[in-house]
Design an enzyme around this catalytic site. Structure first.
Site, PDB file in Angstrom:
ATOM      1  N   MET A  34       0.856  -1.197   0.000  1.00 49.71           N
ATOM      2  CA  MET A  34       0.000   0.000   0.000  1.00 49.71           C
ATOM      3  C   MET A  34       0.888   1.242   0.000  1.00 49.71           C
ATOM      4  O   MET A  34       0.438   2.334   0.361  1.00 49.71           O
ATOM      5  CB  MET A  34      -0.941  -0.004   1.210  1.00 49.71           C
ATOM      6  CG  MET A  34      -1.900  -1.207   1.176  1.00 49.71           C
ATOM      7  SD  MET A  34      -3.423  -0.951   2.094  1.00 49.71           S
ATOM      8  CE  MET A  34      -2.804  -0.702   3.728  1.00 49.71           C
ATOM      9  N   GLY A  35       2.155   1.084  -0.363  1.00 48.97           N
ATOM     10  CA  GLY A  35       3.067   2.230  -0.412  1.00 48.97           C
ATOM     11  C   GLY A  35       3.553   2.621   0.968  1.00 48.97           C
ATOM     12  O   GLY A  35       3.512   1.805   1.898  1.00 48.97           O
ATOM     13  N   LEU A  37       6.600   3.016   1.703  1.00 51.35           N
ATOM     14  CA  LEU A  37       7.518   1.879   1.789  1.00 51.35           C
ATOM     15  C   LEU A  37       8.611   2.097   2.827  1.00 51.35           C
ATOM     16  O   LEU A  37       9.079   3.215   3.024  1.00 51.35           O
ATOM     17  CB  LEU A  37       8.140   1.618   0.408  1.00 51.35           C
ATOM     18  CG  LEU A  37       7.133   1.347  -0.709  1.00 51.35           C
ATOM     19  CD1 LEU A  37       7.869   1.083  -2.027  1.00 51.35           C
ATOM     20  CD2 LEU A  37       6.204   0.181  -0.383  1.00 51.35           C
ATOM     21  N   GLY A  40      11.096  -2.989   5.584  1.00 46.29           N
ATOM     22  CA  GLY A  40      10.441  -4.301   5.446  1.00 46.29           C
ATOM     23  C   GLY A  40      10.073  -4.562   3.992  1.00 46.29           C
ATOM     24  O   GLY A  40      10.319  -5.654   3.450  1.00 46.29           O
ATOM     25  N   HIS A  41       9.481  -3.548   3.336  1.00 39.50           N
ATOM     26  CA  HIS A  41       9.149  -3.704   1.913  1.00 39.50           C
ATOM     27  C   HIS A  41      10.421  -3.890   1.088  1.00 39.50           C
ATOM     28  O   HIS A  41      10.469  -4.707   0.169  1.00 39.50           O
ATOM     29  CB  HIS A  41       8.411  -2.458   1.399  1.00 39.50           C
ATOM     30  CG  HIS A  41       7.088  -2.209   2.043  1.00 39.50           C
ATOM     31  ND1 HIS A  41       6.850  -1.119   2.848  1.00 39.50           N
ATOM     32  CD2 HIS A  41       5.924  -2.907   1.998  1.00 39.50           C
ATOM     33  CE1 HIS A  41       5.589  -1.142   3.266  1.00 39.50           C
ATOM     34  NE2 HIS A  41       5.010  -2.215   2.773  1.00 39.50           N
ATOM     35  N   LYS A 153       5.334 -10.085   9.418  1.00 45.94           N
ATOM     36  CA  LYS A 153       4.722  -9.210  10.422  1.00 45.94           C
ATOM     37  C   LYS A 153       3.204  -9.307  10.336  1.00 45.94           C
ATOM     38  O   LYS A 153       2.512  -9.278  11.338  1.00 45.94           O
ATOM     39  CB  LYS A 153       5.157  -7.758  10.252  1.00 45.94           C
ATOM     40  CG  LYS A 153       4.784  -6.972  11.496  1.00 45.94           C
ATOM     41  CD  LYS A 153       4.797  -5.489  11.343  1.00 45.94           C
ATOM     42  CE  LYS A 153       3.906  -4.937  10.319  1.00 45.94           C
ATOM     43  NZ  LYS A 153       2.664  -4.341  10.801  1.00 45.94           N
ATOM     44  N   SER A 190       4.413   0.959   8.163  1.00 48.30           N
ATOM     45  CA  SER A 190       4.074   2.289   7.632  1.00 48.30           C
ATOM     46  C   SER A 190       3.355   3.111   8.696  1.00 48.30           C
ATOM     47  O   SER A 190       3.423   4.334   8.702  1.00 48.30           O
ATOM     48  CB  SER A 190       3.177   2.162   6.401  1.00 48.30           C
ATOM     49  OG  SER A 190       3.780   1.294   5.472  1.00 48.30           O
ATOM     50  N   ARG A 191       2.653   2.430   9.593  1.00 46.81           N
ATOM     51  CA  ARG A 191       1.879   3.147  10.616  1.00 46.81           C
ATOM     52  C   ARG A 191       2.761   3.696  11.746  1.00 46.81           C
ATOM     53  O   ARG A 191       2.288   4.500  12.542  1.00 46.81           O
ATOM     54  CB  ARG A 191       0.773   2.257  11.182  1.00 46.81           C
ATOM     55  CG  ARG A 191      -0.333   2.008  10.154  1.00 46.81           C
ATOM     56  CD  ARG A 191      -1.532   1.287  10.733  1.00 46.81           C
ATOM     57  NE  ARG A 191      -2.663   1.291   9.827  1.00 46.81           N
ATOM     58  CZ  ARG A 191      -2.987   0.298   8.994  1.00 46.81           C
ATOM     59  NH1 ARG A 191      -2.262  -0.806   8.958  1.00 46.81           N
ATOM     60  NH2 ARG A 191      -4.035   0.403   8.194  1.00 46.81           N
TER      61      ARG A 191
HETATM   62  O1  PAF Z   1      -0.055  -5.724   3.399  1.00 46.29           O
HETATM   63  C1  PAF Z   1      -0.509  -4.821   2.670  1.00 46.29           C
HETATM   64  O2  PAF Z   1       0.127  -3.810   2.434  1.00 46.29           O
HETATM   65  C2  PAF Z   1      -1.896  -4.964   2.077  1.00 46.29           C
HETATM   66  O3  PAF Z   1      -2.765  -5.608   2.939  1.00 46.29           O
HETATM   67  C3  PAF Z   1      -1.885  -5.651   0.687  1.00 46.29           C
HETATM   68  C4  PAF Z   1      -1.403  -7.093   0.769  1.00 46.29           C
HETATM   69  C5  PAF Z   1      -1.017  -4.871  -0.275  1.00 46.29           C
HETATM   70  C6  PAF Z   1      -3.312  -5.691   0.114  1.00 46.29           C
HETATM   71  O4  PAF Z   1      -3.838  -4.408  -0.036  1.00 46.29           O
END
Ligand code: PAF
Length: 285
Positions: A34-35, A37, A40-41, A153, A190-191
């Site tokens: 969901m951006g 980033l 972790g991403h 996570k 992200s939060r």
């Molecule tokens: O983990 C996330 O960021 C979201 O739940 C996902 C898998 C991209 C689905 O919107």
């Protein structure tokens, strides 16, 4: 590093690019996000780049997976920064569709996974996993990945996706990669950007509670209620934390256990102000 990073906003163009990559014989790796980033991403994308010749990262804040009083509106949207990070880690395509591109008319079709969605975040966030399973199915249909990468996570999300892929015979391999943590143990999320400096400090209590639960099990404790209680007590000792759940579940089914044996997952969720954070730790008894 990929020479060029393509940013795509439409489903048609995404399909064309993936078809071209396949015709060149490339394996397609996919990291749905969901951006906003973070490290972790970046770890998921790095692993995808190591294993696949063509790596697509989607950035889409999916309205279907947010409840009415959740943070859909304020969820961080940082496309330019995200694109810069993805260029650095060597992704090939960013798929960043608009809400209208993904849901041009009211959505009448949903993917519902039972049982593994019942407890933990599924209990606190009704409809959340229906939204996740639906958008991931749609993204899989668009990107048609050979391999898709998710973070440990979000352990329940990973279990939901694994179950969905298995039950619906989706032709994609699911890889779940380890949680990336800050130096003090807080899981990157992200939060975390929502937290005040005091809340950020307090939030390390989640990792400490999981570590405490793990140590109890490793020292021979087999009563899940006692482990749950000890983790809850530790989180509640932090004045800025409000527990949402504190569980010991079977690592596979995610059903709560009473006697601890085999592989279990310690899973916690708590609010720090209005920010809800989750974390988990696998333990083998
Ligand atoms: O983990 C996330 O960021 C979201 O739940 C996902 C898998 C991209 C689905 O919107």
């Amino acid at each position: 590093m990929a020479d060029t990073l393509l940013v795509i906003h439409t489903i048609d163009e995404m399909r064309r690019e993936v078809a071209a990559a396949r015709s060149r014989g490339l394996t397609v790796g996919f990291v749905p996000t969901m951006g906003a980033l973070h490290a972790g991403h970046a770890a998921l994308v790095r692993q995808a780049v190591e294993e696949c010749g063509f790596v697509v990262v989607s950035i889409f804040v999916n309205p279907l997976q947010f409840g009415p009083n959740e943070d859909y509106e304020r969820y961080p949207r940082t496309l330019d920064q995200d694109v810069a990070l993805l260029r650095e880690v060597g992704a090939h395509v960013v798929f960043a569709p608009s809400v209208n591109e993904m849901y041009p008319r009211p959505q009448l079709t949903f993917v519902e996974v039972e049982k593994v969605t019942e407890g933990l975040c599924g209990a606190s966030r009704p409809g959340h996993f229906r939204g996740v399973a639906t958008v991931v199915t749609k993204l899989f249909n668009i990107v048609t990945p050979d391999v898709a990468y998710f973070g440990q996570k979000d352990a329940q999300q990973a279990a939901v996706i694994r179950t969905m892929v298995r039950d619906l015979s989706m032709p994609v391999e699911i890889r779940v990669c380890p949680t990336v943590r800050e130096e003090d143990g807080l899981a990157v999320s992200s939060r975390n950007t929502y937290l005040s400096p005091e809340e950020r400090k307090a939030a390390t209590v989640l990792y400490r509670a999981l570590g405490h639960g793990k140590a109890l099990i490793e020292s021979g404790e087999r009563d899940a209620a006692r482990v749950r209680g000890a983790m809850r007590e530790l989180i509640e000792s932090e004045p800025l934390a409000r527990v949402d759940y504190c569980e010991v579940v079977d690592a596979e089914s995610l059903a709560p256990v009473s006697y601890i044996e085999g592989n279990v997952l310690l899973a916690v969720a708590a609010y720090f102000g209005s920010t809800r954070l989750i974390d988990n730790m696998a333990v083998e008894a």
